[in-house]
Write a protein that holds these residues in place. Structure first.
Motif, PDB file in Angstrom:
ATOM      1  N   LYS A 118      -4.313   1.750  -7.168  1.00 32.74           N
ATOM      2  CA  LYS A 118      -3.389   1.565  -6.044  1.00 32.74           C
ATOM      3  C   LYS A 118      -1.952   1.913  -6.438  1.00 32.74           C
ATOM      4  O   LYS A 118      -1.209   2.474  -5.640  1.00 32.74           O
ATOM      5  N   ILE A 119      -1.572   1.572  -7.653  1.00 33.22           N
ATOM      6  CA  ILE A 119      -0.218   1.912  -8.112  1.00 33.22           C
ATOM      7  C   ILE A 119      -0.070   3.425  -8.182  1.00 33.22           C
ATOM      8  O   ILE A 119       0.921   3.990  -7.699  1.00 33.22           O
ATOM      9  N   SER A 121      -1.768   5.757  -6.616  1.00 34.73           N
ATOM     10  CA  SER A 121      -1.910   6.416  -5.316  1.00 34.73           C
ATOM     11  C   SER A 121      -0.835   5.982  -4.318  1.00 34.73           C
ATOM     12  O   SER A 121      -0.874   6.367  -3.154  1.00 34.73           O
ATOM     13  N   HIS A 122       0.093   5.173  -4.784  1.00 32.71           N
ATOM     14  CA  HIS A 122       1.198   4.678  -3.951  1.00 32.71           C
ATOM     15  C   HIS A 122       0.725   3.788  -2.803  1.00 32.71           C
ATOM     16  O   HIS A 122       1.433   3.625  -1.815  1.00 32.71           O
ATOM     17  N   THR A 123      -0.479   3.205  -2.902  1.00 33.11           N
ATOM     18  CA  THR A 123      -0.946   2.306  -1.846  1.00 33.11           C
ATOM     19  C   THR A 123      -0.646   0.843  -2.176  1.00 33.11           C
ATOM     20  O   THR A 123      -0.864  -0.020  -1.340  1.00 33.11           O
ATOM     21  N   GLU A 124      -0.148   0.579  -3.371  1.00 31.83           N
ATOM     22  CA  GLU A 124       0.284  -0.776  -3.735  1.00 31.83           C
ATOM     23  C   GLU A 124       1.688  -0.954  -3.169  1.00 31.83           C
ATOM     24  O   GLU A 124       2.558  -0.117  -3.389  1.00 31.83           O
ATOM     25  N   THR A 125       1.888  -2.017  -2.421  1.00 24.89           N
ATOM     26  CA  THR A 125       3.147  -2.162  -1.678  1.00 24.89           C
ATOM     27  C   THR A 125       4.173  -3.057  -2.374  1.00 24.89           C
ATOM     28  O   THR A 125       5.149  -3.453  -1.751  1.00 24.89           O
ATOM     29  N   ARG A 133       4.896   3.498 -12.895  1.00 23.58           N
ATOM     30  CA  ARG A 133       4.053   4.607 -12.441  1.00 23.58           C
ATOM     31  C   ARG A 133       4.054   5.747 -13.473  1.00 23.58           C
ATOM     32  O   ARG A 133       3.024   6.344 -13.750  1.00 23.58           O
TER      33      ARG A 133
END
Length: 144
Positions: A118-119, A121-125, A133
């Motif tokens: 998630k980190i 793929s930039h889906t961790e908010t 990253r």
């Protein structure tokens, strides 16, 4: 300009990475980051490599209650220190293995395991330190 050297572990378990966040307060970083801290140089020149590993092990023990085995160096980054104008920081990262689960934290930090996928793929908010990253991308590119 002040130059700091900080050292910390990158602990990955089941494709999750251990991150810490300072409790709110003046001078505290407002984002999730790898555990670690400032290397106390005490006029040591040149910098002994063992001091970097020792700092790495001491800081994660203090922040998360985790004893680690340092496996190998990872990406080192030179950058302006976020939220601290006029300061540059050299961030020395080590891949490490946790020898016990995290448990206790210092009064000034909290910790959590976050999905590497998630980190990356930039889906961790969550708010992340700028180096997180970059280091995880370098680690993933190694393909180990």
């Amino acid at each position: 300009m002040e130059i700091l050297i900080e050292s910390g572990p990158v602990i990955i378990n089941d494709n999750k990475v251990l991150l810490v966040k300072d409790k709110e307060g003046e001078g505290r970083d407002p984002f999730w980051k790898f555990p670690g801290g400032k290397v106390e140089l005490a006029e040591k020149t040149p910098l002994p490599p063992a001091l970097l590993e020792t700092t790495c092990m001491q800081e994660v023990l203090q922040e998360c209650g985790v004893m680690i085995e340092v496996l190998r160096p990872l990406k080192t980054i030179l950058m302006d220190r976020p939220n601290h104008p006029g300061e540059v920081v050299v961030l020395v990262h080590f891949l490490a293995k946790a020898l016990n689960p995290p448990g206790r934290t210092s009064e000034d930090a909290e910790f959590c395991w976050y999905s590497c996928q998630k980190i990356l793929s930039h889906t961790e908010t969550i708010d992340l330190a700028p180096n997180v990253r970059k280091v995880l991308l370098a680690y993933a590119a190694e393909g180990r």
